[in-house]
Scaffold this active site. Structure first.
Site, mmCIF file in Angstrom:
data_model
loop_
_atom_site.group_PDB
_atom_site.id
_atom_site.type_symbol
_atom_site.label_atom_id
_atom_site.label_comp_id
_atom_site.label_asym_id
_atom_site.label_seq_id
_atom_site.Cartn_x
_atom_site.Cartn_y
_atom_site.Cartn_z
ATOM 1 C CB CYS A 140 50.407 105.358 -18.273
ATOM 2 S SG CYS A 140 49.600 104.959 -19.839
ATOM 3 C CD GLU A 178 47.703 112.112 -15.835
ATOM 4 O OE1 GLU A 178 46.936 111.173 -15.546
ATOM 5 O OE2 GLU A 178 47.632 112.750 -16.893
ATOM 6 C CB SER A 190 39.971 105.531 -9.405
ATOM 7 O OG SER A 190 39.814 105.427 -10.808
ATOM 8 C CB SER A 205 42.693 101.519 -11.561
ATOM 9 O OG SER A 205 41.683 102.397 -11.112
HETATM 10 FE FE1 SF4 Z 1 47.396 105.189 -19.233
HETATM 11 FE FE2 SF4 Z 1 45.257 103.882 -18.353
HETATM 12 FE FE3 SF4 Z 1 45.918 106.238 -17.266
HETATM 13 FE FE4 SF4 Z 1 44.925 106.087 -19.740
HETATM 14 S S1 SF4 Z 1 43.861 105.538 -17.840
HETATM 15 S S2 SF4 Z 1 46.714 107.300 -19.115
HETATM 16 S S3 SF4 Z 1 45.869 104.180 -20.520
HETATM 17 S S4 SF4 Z 1 47.105 104.340 -17.171
#
Ligand code: SF4
Length: 314
Positions: A102, A132, A229, A273
């Protein structure tokens, strides 16, 4: 047939797909269209079982490491971002790769690199082991970024130079928990370099705000999203804090009717998601047992979209 009891459904808005998830899914779909199946995807493209299963059926093959991919098929990197070593390895193996990171995660990577170049010691507020976090830490040499998960971590951290510290954050954290951690850091290190604007992304922030608006009125909150998630788990937490009994469910099939015994108002939302079709399925299921009235509570308008990588655009 006995008459169905009334149930008010407070539907949070915004909910569900964010621009980064939408883009990542499109990247896999277009890669399959362009290159044919199979297309490999390193890690779940986004953390949702339904999305992953649908893409598998189209010809995506999900793996955890690049070493599991053949060199003659394209590979997509997930929306969560990857350590720098991953694209470097793909280039060394002469693989075609598409990066679905992203853009808001890439922005955090750039911030971390900027702080590193300025000689600052970097703190990453986030959850250990989340891809991440692994990706952001992997933008810099080992040891350059310290992970802070709690206020206690912020209080215990011993910097080399308290006047030369910076922080960045994971994009999908609890806004309120993060504010407490940041406050603890600012108290200890008044000169700490901070993001220009929050690293917690617009989608995470808006979905948490929307949950706060409905959870105070709802006895039960149903959050559609997968257990891995991060932003979906945070929505359930926010709902609980606001006083609702909150449940994180993959889809309508995971709903336990006992949760709704004697309940007259239920809140419904979906993580960034989770596809909207699952929300529709849940409301249909509720409609089988109750006389449902849906009230959509709109707390923000979202207009963010992200371009596809040039190799797939057009
Ligand atoms: Fe990107 Fe969606 Fe993750 Fe926010 S939640 S960083 S917009 S992928």
């Amino acid at each position: 047939m006995p008459s169905r009891p009334p149930l008010t459904v407070l539907l949070a808005s915004p909910r569900g797909f964010c621009a980064g998830v939408d883009r990542a899914i499109q990247i896999v779909e277009r890669a399959i269209e362009k290159h044919g199946a199979p297309v490999y995807v390193r890690h779940e493209i986004v953390h949702n079982r339904h999305v992953v299963d649908r893409l598998k059926a189209m010809g995506a093959v999900f793996v955890e490491e690049l070493s599991e991919c053949p060199t003659d098929r394209p590979v997509v990197f997930s929306a969560h971002g990857v350590p720098k070593a991953v694209p470097a390895e793909a280039r060394a193996r002469k693989m075609i790769y598409l990066d679905a990171t992203c853009p808001l995660v890439s922005k955090v990577h750039v911030e971390a690199e900027r702080h590193y170049a300025a000689g600052r010691e970097i703190l990453l507020i986030g959850h250990e082991g989340h891809p991440e976090v692994v990706g952001t830490m992997g933008q810099l040499p080992q040891g350059a970024v310290a992970l802070i998960e709690t206020v206690a971590d912020a209080q215990a951290f011993q910097p080399r130079d308290p006047a030369n510290v910076a922080f960045v954050t994971q994009t999908t954290l609890s806004v309120d928990d993060t504010a407490e951690i940041v406050e603890a850091l600012r108290t200890r290190f008044p000169a700490i370099a901070a993001p220009h604007k929050e690293d917690i992304c617009y989608a995470t922030t808006n979905r948490q705000e929307a949950v706060k608006a409905i959870a105070a009125r709802a006895e039960v909150l149903l959050v559609i999203g997968s257990a891995n998630s991060s932003n979906s788990v945070r929505l359930a937490e926010v709902g609980r804090r606001a006083g609702a009994r909150a449940y994180l469910i993959d889809d309508a099939g995971s709903l336990d009717p006992a949760w709704l015994a004697g309940v007259s108002t239920v809140g419904v939302t979906a993580g960034a998601s989770a596809p909207e079709v699952l929300v529709e399925g849940l409301i249909d299921r509720l409609g089988q047992a109750f006389a449902v009235t849906v009230e959509e509570i709109d707390t923000a308008r979202e207009t963010v979209t992200f371009k596809l990588p040039r190799a797939l655009a057009g």
